[in-house]
Scaffold this motif. Structure first.
Motif, PDB file in Angstrom:
ATOM      1  N   PHE A 152      38.748  39.505  30.749  1.00  0.00           N
ATOM      2  CA  PHE A 152      38.659  40.044  29.389  1.00  0.00           C
ATOM      3  C   PHE A 152      39.726  41.106  29.144  1.00  0.00           C
ATOM      4  O   PHE A 152      40.335  41.141  28.073  1.00  0.00           O
ATOM      5  CB  PHE A 152      37.263  40.602  29.116  1.00  0.00           C
ATOM      6  N   ILE A 153      39.968  41.937  30.163  1.00  0.00           N
ATOM      7  CA  ILE A 153      40.994  42.980  30.005  1.00  0.00           C
ATOM      8  C   ILE A 153      42.370  42.339  29.834  1.00  0.00           C
ATOM      9  O   ILE A 153      43.139  42.707  28.949  1.00  0.00           O
ATOM     10  CB  ILE A 153      40.976  43.945  31.216  1.00  0.00           C
ATOM     11  N   ILE A 154      42.644  41.339  30.674  1.00  0.00           N
ATOM     12  CA  ILE A 154      43.948  40.658  30.586  1.00  0.00           C
ATOM     13  C   ILE A 154      44.081  39.969  29.227  1.00  0.00           C
ATOM     14  O   ILE A 154      45.125  40.007  28.592  1.00  0.00           O
ATOM     15  CB  ILE A 154      44.095  39.630  31.733  1.00  0.00           C
ATOM     16  N   ARG A 155      43.000  39.375  28.774  1.00  0.00           N
ATOM     17  CA  ARG A 155      43.047  38.656  27.504  1.00  0.00           C
ATOM     18  C   ARG A 155      43.415  39.592  26.356  1.00  0.00           C
ATOM     19  O   ARG A 155      44.160  39.237  25.454  1.00  0.00           O
ATOM     20  CB  ARG A 155      41.691  38.014  27.237  1.00  0.00           C
ATOM     21  N   VAL A 156      42.865  40.800  26.427  1.00  0.00           N
ATOM     22  CA  VAL A 156      43.124  41.766  25.350  1.00  0.00           C
ATOM     23  C   VAL A 156      44.506  42.402  25.501  1.00  0.00           C
ATOM     24  O   VAL A 156      45.263  42.510  24.529  1.00  0.00           O
ATOM     25  CB  VAL A 156      42.027  42.864  25.353  1.00  0.00           C
ATOM     26  N   SER A 157      44.840  42.809  26.745  1.00  0.00           N
ATOM     27  CA  SER A 157      46.064  43.589  26.914  1.00  0.00           C
ATOM     28  C   SER A 157      47.317  42.754  27.162  1.00  0.00           C
ATOM     29  O   SER A 157      48.387  43.093  26.660  1.00  0.00           O
ATOM     30  CB  SER A 157      45.877  44.600  28.046  1.00  0.00           C
ATOM     31  N   ALA A 158      47.194  41.701  27.934  1.00  0.00           N
ATOM     32  CA  ALA A 158      48.398  40.916  28.239  1.00  0.00           C
ATOM     33  C   ALA A 158      48.032  39.449  28.440  1.00  0.00           C
ATOM     34  O   ALA A 158      48.050  38.934  29.556  1.00  0.00           O
ATOM     35  CB  ALA A 158      49.068  41.463  29.495  1.00  0.00           C
ATOM     36  N   PRO A 159      47.703  38.766  27.349  1.00  0.00           N
ATOM     37  CA  PRO A 159      47.232  37.368  27.461  1.00  0.00           C
ATOM     38  C   PRO A 159      48.246  36.419  28.091  1.00  0.00           C
ATOM     39  O   PRO A 159      47.858  35.401  28.657  1.00  0.00           O
ATOM     40  CB  PRO A 159      46.930  36.978  26.011  1.00  0.00           C
ATOM     41  N   ALA A 160      49.528  36.773  28.011  1.00  0.00           N
ATOM     42  CA  ALA A 160      50.554  35.870  28.551  1.00  0.00           C
ATOM     43  C   ALA A 160      50.425  35.696  30.063  1.00  0.00           C
ATOM     44  O   ALA A 160      50.878  34.694  30.623  1.00  0.00           O
ATOM     45  CB  ALA A 160      51.927  36.389  28.202  1.00  0.00           C
ATOM     46  N   ILE A 161      49.801  36.692  30.729  1.00  0.00           N
ATOM     47  CA  ILE A 161      49.650  36.611  32.186  1.00  0.00           C
ATOM     48  C   ILE A 161      48.874  35.350  32.579  1.00  0.00           C
ATOM     49  O   ILE A 161      49.128  34.729  33.612  1.00  0.00           O
ATOM     50  CB  ILE A 161      48.911  37.869  32.717  1.00  0.00           C
TER      51      ILE A 161
END
Lengths: 87, 338
Positions: free
Chosen positions: B52-61
């Motif tokens: 969820f954190i990645i989705r919000v902050s850096a979805p490209a990862i």
């Protein structure tokens, strides 16, 4: 007496598994809605917890360990549903 | 001895009794102890939060995959061909209507066939200048590939009915990404139509079972100058609207698409990008729940073969719930259709 307890055991597990079968059908029917499916999983987890606590209370073997086991498995089930349907 | 100890991590067993003579208390596999189960839950929580954190902050990862309106059109025609129906021709006005609808949904933050302001799908079609005898709309959101969208529609009777409706001649699709309900997501709007000029005897063009000659691309009569009233007698909207046949709709005010990156399938190769989050989440869930489920299955198998071991009643209940969750996750489809 032994015969009776075996019948009750079978009946209890039949009731539990009947709930799961109903859950599978409900999830299938709600297949177009992720939130609907999430709600069904939450209801099924609640049903499983209520069943587990009632069943072990009736058997008089509801210990903290057994309760913790049910709770942790419920948590894992909810996390699996949440990560899939609420993402 | 070391092998036996290792095996105790996976199978139920007896520890030696205190006096070392007989068998002690039965223990379950170490990997199924409450502590171990708690660890799985903790790992699962961390992965869920991380996603969820990645989705919000850096979805490209998480990586992205491409998604185009042309694919939707092609797959729709493939389903029609499999059912012996003529293919639908691409229509730019329907695609424009679909793009406007997607833009309106993002701009006004709604997920429905009718807008909160009361705009029907037909008003978008009319506004795009398409004069129809039959029209229909399918909507989908948050899928990460075209195949999954069309399959979800085919699994829904009302949407399937639209895809396989022999009255429709033309199609327009918009695939658009933007923010809906505060989340980044993808909307797919699929508009079907049969233009007035294509109907043999308008407005009741009840098609025969034999395929009608393939429609041409631009047989649409231009609308008359703007009249702001919406079409009268507009029909069914829920769950996937099909209007048939309609009065000749007058164009309503043009709806401006405000959502970014609307791709309308006009034979362009443009695409929007979808996150791989769902497939990653599915893989993680299946792995963790599947691992625990397998351990419980192993417990049942071992206990059933060894007379001195007893099956714990809670195992049966846990197997039921975990099996149910596995089924649900396995068959889970990303996104929703209406």
């Amino acid at each position: 007496m032994l015969m009776n307890s075996k019948v009750i055991e079978k009946l209890a597990h039949t009731i539990l598994y009947f709930g799961f079968v109903v859950g599978v059908v409900a999830v299938y029917m709600a297949r177009a809605s992720g939130h609907g499916q999430l709600l069904i999983v939450i209801i099924l987890v609640a049903y499983y917890l209520i069943w587990g606590f009632s069943y072990h209370s009736a058997r008089k073997d509801l210990s903290a360990r057994v309760a913790a086991e049910y709770l942790v498995i419920s948590l894992i089930a909810l996390l699996a549903a949440f990560i899939i349907f609420a993402s | 001895m070391a092998v036996k100890r290792f095996a105790h991590h996976f199978v139920p067993h007896h520890h030696p009794s205190v006096d070392g003579l007989g068998q002690g208390k039965q223990h379950r596999a170490h990997l199924l102890g409450v502590g171990a189960l708690f660890s799985y839950a903790l790992i699962f929580s961390l992965i869920t939060s991380g996603l969820f954190i990645i989705r919000v902050s850096a979805p490209a990862i998480l990586g992205t995959i491409t998604f185009s309106a042309d694919q939707i059109v092609a797959l729709t025609n493939q389903k029609r061909a499999e059912n012996g129906l003529h293919p639908l021709s691409f229509n730019g006005q329907l695609a424009s209507a679909a793009g406007s609808k997607a833009g309106d949904m993002f701009a006004n933050n709604y997920w429905a066939h009718n807008s909160p302001a009361g705009k029907t799908p037909w008003s978008f079609i009319s506004a795009a200048g398409y004069r129809y005898v039959y029209a229909g709309e399918n909507l989908a959101r948050d899928f990460s590939d075209a195949d999954a969208v069309v399959n979800a529609w085919m699994n829904s009777p009302s949407h399937k009915e639209n895809i396989l409706d022999k009255n429709f001649r033309e199609i327009g699709v918009a695939v658009s990404d933007g923010k809906l309900d505060g989340h980044d997501g993808i909307l797919v709007v699929q508009m079907f139509g049969s233009a007035i000029s294509q109907a043999a005897t308008p407005p009741l063009a009840k098609a025969s079972s034999s395929p009608v000659a393939s429609p041409t691309l631009t047989a649409v009569v231009s609308p008359k100058p703007a009249v702001s009233s919406p079409p009268v007698g507009v029909a069914l909207v829920s769950p996937s609207p099909t209007e048939s046949p309609s009065p000749i709709p007058e164009p309503s005010p043009v709806v401006v698409a405000t959502a970014p990156d609307i791709v309308t399938g006009d034979n362009s190769s443009a695409t929007v990008l979808a996150s791989r989050q769902f497939s990653i989440a599915k893989m993680v869930s299946l792995s963790i729940v599947g691992f625990i489920f397998s351990l419980f299955v192993l417990e049942v198998l071992v206990v059933s073969r060894r007379a001195h071991l007893k099956l714990r009643t809670s195992t049966v209940a846990h197997l039921g719930l975990l099996g149910f969750v596995l089924l649900v996750v396995w068959y889970a489809v990303q996104g929703a259709v209406i």
